[in-house]
Write an enzyme that holds these catalytic residues in place. Structure first.
Site, short mmCIF file in Angstrom:
data_model
loop_
_atom_site.label_atom_id
_atom_site.label_comp_id
_atom_site.label_asym_id
_atom_site.label_seq_id
_atom_site.Cartn_x
_atom_site.Cartn_y
_atom_site.Cartn_z
N GLY A 186 0.89 -1.20 0.17
CA GLY A 186 -0.06 -0.07 0.08
C GLY A 186 0.88 1.31 -0.10
N ARG A 189 0.87 -5.31 -4.73
CA ARG A 189 0.89 -6.43 -3.77
C ARG A 189 1.31 -7.77 -4.13
NH1 ARG A 189 -1.02 -4.30 0.84
NH2 ARG A 189 -2.53 -2.34 1.02
N ASP A 213 5.77 -7.45 5.34
CA ASP A 213 5.64 -8.40 4.49
C ASP A 213 6.55 -8.37 3.11
OD1 ASP A 213 3.96 -10.21 5.64
OD2 ASP A 213 2.29 -9.03 5.04
N LYS A 216 8.26 1.15 5.09
CA LYS A 216 7.37 1.77 4.52
C LYS A 216 6.13 1.21 5.25
CE LYS A 216 4.81 0.12 1.71
NZ LYS A 216 3.69 -0.19 1.69
N THR A 217 5.14 1.71 6.06
CA THR A 217 4.08 1.52 6.29
C THR A 217 3.27 2.76 7.11
OG1 THR A 217 2.13 0.23 7.44
CG2 THR A 217 4.52 0.15 8.25
N ASP A 255 0.83 2.34 8.94
CA ASP A 255 0.37 1.59 10.25
C ASP A 255 1.46 1.73 11.50
OD1 ASP A 255 -1.74 0.82 8.97
OD2 ASP A 255 -1.41 -1.31 8.85
#
Length: 623
Positions: free
Chosen positions: A109, A173, A204, A230-231, A233
């Protein structure tokens, strides 16, 4: 004017594109000792790498369970396991006349700042090598397998500097995991004669980066692999990688007003952006109408970092943190001893459930907690409020967690028939829970898993389910004459809105530093590392850059019915400073309206470079 480090990302006053000239090359700040950089003049010295004496980096302080025996990871990564981390120090050592061919891919994402990572890699190659070529794989890992790429030039990259989104080369993805897919990756790297590959992604994707690095080294291919964290979240971090890029922008908000002295902070610094700004707007709406409870579900597939950060910034009435073990009245994190005692006393469960599940948190517990506060606010004349919920909440609840685990096994090996015969493979408790859930939630739990084997929690409308359950409980209390208020629930999901905004100053500089460091690591012949930036609590000029061994972050989890290596997610620590600060004020926020309504992001001014509450507190500073 003070000399900027080479990874400092230029930004114009009006948030337009930076000047076309690249930052001047300078010596890199040394991690050990910090004073060494000050003794060197700011000249175009080529950075070199110094191996840290401590070898493998320490485990993340935010990891919940202990990792499996190191022998498991050693067997999976025999060519990478045990290699030390690296740090950039000033000095000579790398050949500037060396021409490199480097590929880069955006995986997973979107997150604000990805384009600056690419810019940082490109600028390093331009400044510190001669005649190098950079290729961008289009559409994520599928671009590697299908050999779809574009050559990245100064003119091509220029419009994307400091901009949000991943549309420079786009993301995907897909995962490289089968023998055929690894063969395709091998063929692409050979065809393009790649010296290195940078994979920009989350846990992941960086697991995939580690697998690719092991694959290339085992086959004696020259291509080296470096990851970048990277995220939005915020769950990819450890001691050596303090934060992932994008989290700051997605949550952040920045301020300029002073609160009354009776509040827990006299001067509350706030950074304004995306989720917090939208939550602030909802808070103003709640107070204006005086008749709505806004249930806001926020991004965070596994960890509740975004929800916690947004709570610290906006002060909602109710915030549910998925990592909390106990929900009954007040929230109190359970001690490990009490959790173990619960497991020992649980004679009817086999196999024994994990410590995370030992408190037997149920959907009713969550419903009762929210309902109790709504009833108390009604007594004070408040029939409105704001409630924050992490999107992964449903996966934190042990009874649901157990159900999802069983569903994963069924979906991995069987077909879900229309007649419902598949339900017989569920345990009685799980089958009863599944039948109890609203039909819409049942369908969402059975959706196809993502390529990494995860439940697509973004498609599970937990906020709507909680509104229904709270409404039912309130009606029951109304019949019992213990509730006399009015309840109207409004549901919101703030998700993709936070993924592609213009990066904050912090994310813009942080991403550029990550990319610059990745370029240097590849130049030095390193592989199987994740680019890392340290001393983030200081000014950009004092940041340190290096690489952390990916195998040191590894654990083993069950995915698609099989045990596979993964980078362990960093969860909200209940003993951590951000959570403790929140816990100390949540009761006050529940009954009193301490709302903070942030405005748009600020790129200039005294607070434009402030870091978010979570990172500031975790680094030991006062927010």
């Amino acid at each position: 004017m003070a000399q900027q480090p080479p990874w400092h990302s230029p930004r114009s006053h009006r948030r337009c594109l930076p000047p076309p000239t690249h930052p001047t090359a300078a010596t890199l700040t040394a991690a050990h000792p910090p004073s060494s950089a000050k003794s060197k003049p700011a000249v175009s010295a080529t950075p070199c790498l110094s191996l840290l004496s401590f070898g493998k980096p320490s485990k993340s302080p935010t990891a919940l369970p202990a990792p499996p025996p190191e022998t498991q990871i050693a067997k999976l990564f025999p060519n990478l396991f045990g290699q030390p981390s690296s740090t950039l120090v000033p000095g000579e050592g790398l050949k500037k006349d060396q021409a490199l061919r480097i590929g880069v891919v955006l995986s997973g994402g979107q997150a604000p700042g990805g384009h600056n990572v690419i810019s940082g890699i490109f600028d390093y190659l331009q400044q510190c090598t001669t005649g190098s070529t950079m290729l961008g794989f289009k559409g994520g890992p599928a671009g590697i397998m299908n050999c779809k790429y574009v050559e990245l030039t100064s003119e091509f990259i220029f419009p994307y500097r400091n901009q949000g989104g991943f549309h420079m080369i786009c993301s995907g993805r897909d995962k490289i995991e089968s023998p055929e897919q690894f063969k395709q990756a091998d063929e692409t790297t050979k065809k393009l004669d790649l010296d290195g590959l940078v994979i920009i992604g989350g846990d992941d994707s960086n697991t995939n980066a580690c697998l690719l690095a092991e694959n290339f080294r085992s086959k004696k291919l020259k291509t080296r692999v470096i990851g970048c964290p990277k995220t939005i979240d915020g769950d990819l971090k450890c001691k050596e990688v303090p934060t992932s890029f994008g989290f700051d922008t997605a949550c952040k908000v920045i301020p300029t007003w002073v609160w009354p002295k009776k509040l827990f902070l006299t001067h509350l610094k706030q950074l304004k952006y995306i989720y917090a700004e939208m939550i602030g707007n909802v808070m103003t709406d709640a107070r204006s109408t005086g008749k709505y409870y806004h249930f806001v579900r926020l991004m965070g597939r596994a960890a509740s970092h975004i929800t916690l950060e947004c709570a610290l910034q906006t002060h909602p009435n109710i915030t549910v943190i998925g990592e909390e073990r106990k929900m009954s009245g007040d929230f109190f994190p359970a001690t490990e001893e009490s959790l173990l005692l619960d497991i020992q006393n649980d004679k009817n469960e086999y196999p024994p459930r994990s410590i995370v599940a030992a408190r037997k948190l149920t959907l009713k517990n969550v419903t009762d907690y929210i309902t109790d506060i709504i009833c108390k606010r009604a007594e004070l004349g408040f029939n409105y409020g704001v409630i924050l919920i992490p999107e992964g909440l449903i996966d934190f609840i042990p009874e649901v967690q157990q159900l999802i685990g069983e569903l994963n096994e069924i979906l991995a090996h069987d077909v879900v028939d229309a007649g419902g015969q598949w339900k017989r493979k569920l345990r009685n408790q799980s089958q009863q829970l599944f039948d109890f859930l609203p039909e819409a939630i049942q369908e969402q739990l059975l959706l196809e898993r993502d390529p990494h084997g995860n439940v697509q929690v973004a498609k599970i409308e937990t906020e709507k389910m909680l509104i229904q359950m709270v409404d039912t409980e309130l009606e029951k209390r109304r019949q019992e004459k213990s509730y006399k208020g009015q309840f109207k629930g409004q549901s919101h999901f703030f998700g993709y809105e936070g993924r592609c905004g213009l990066p904050t100053n912090f994310d813009a500089n942080y991403c550029y530093a990550l990319g610059y460091g990745a370029g240097a690591l590849l130049h030095a012949g390193k592989t199987g590392l994740i680019s890392s930036v340290g001393n983030l609590g200081g000014p950009v000029e004092e940041w340190t850059v290096g690489g952390t061994a990916l195998t040191s972050l590894m654990d083993v989890e069950r995915r698609h019915g099989k045990f596979k290596p993964v980078i362990k997610k960093a969860m909200v620590e209940l003993e951590g400073a951000p959570y403790k600060k929140f816990a100390s004020v949540r009761d006050d926020w529940a009954l009193k309206n301490r709302y903070v309504s942030p405005g748009p992001v600020q790129f200039v001014g005294p607070t434009a470079n402030e870091t978010n509450h979570t990172l500031t507190l975790e680094l030991g500073a006062q927010a």
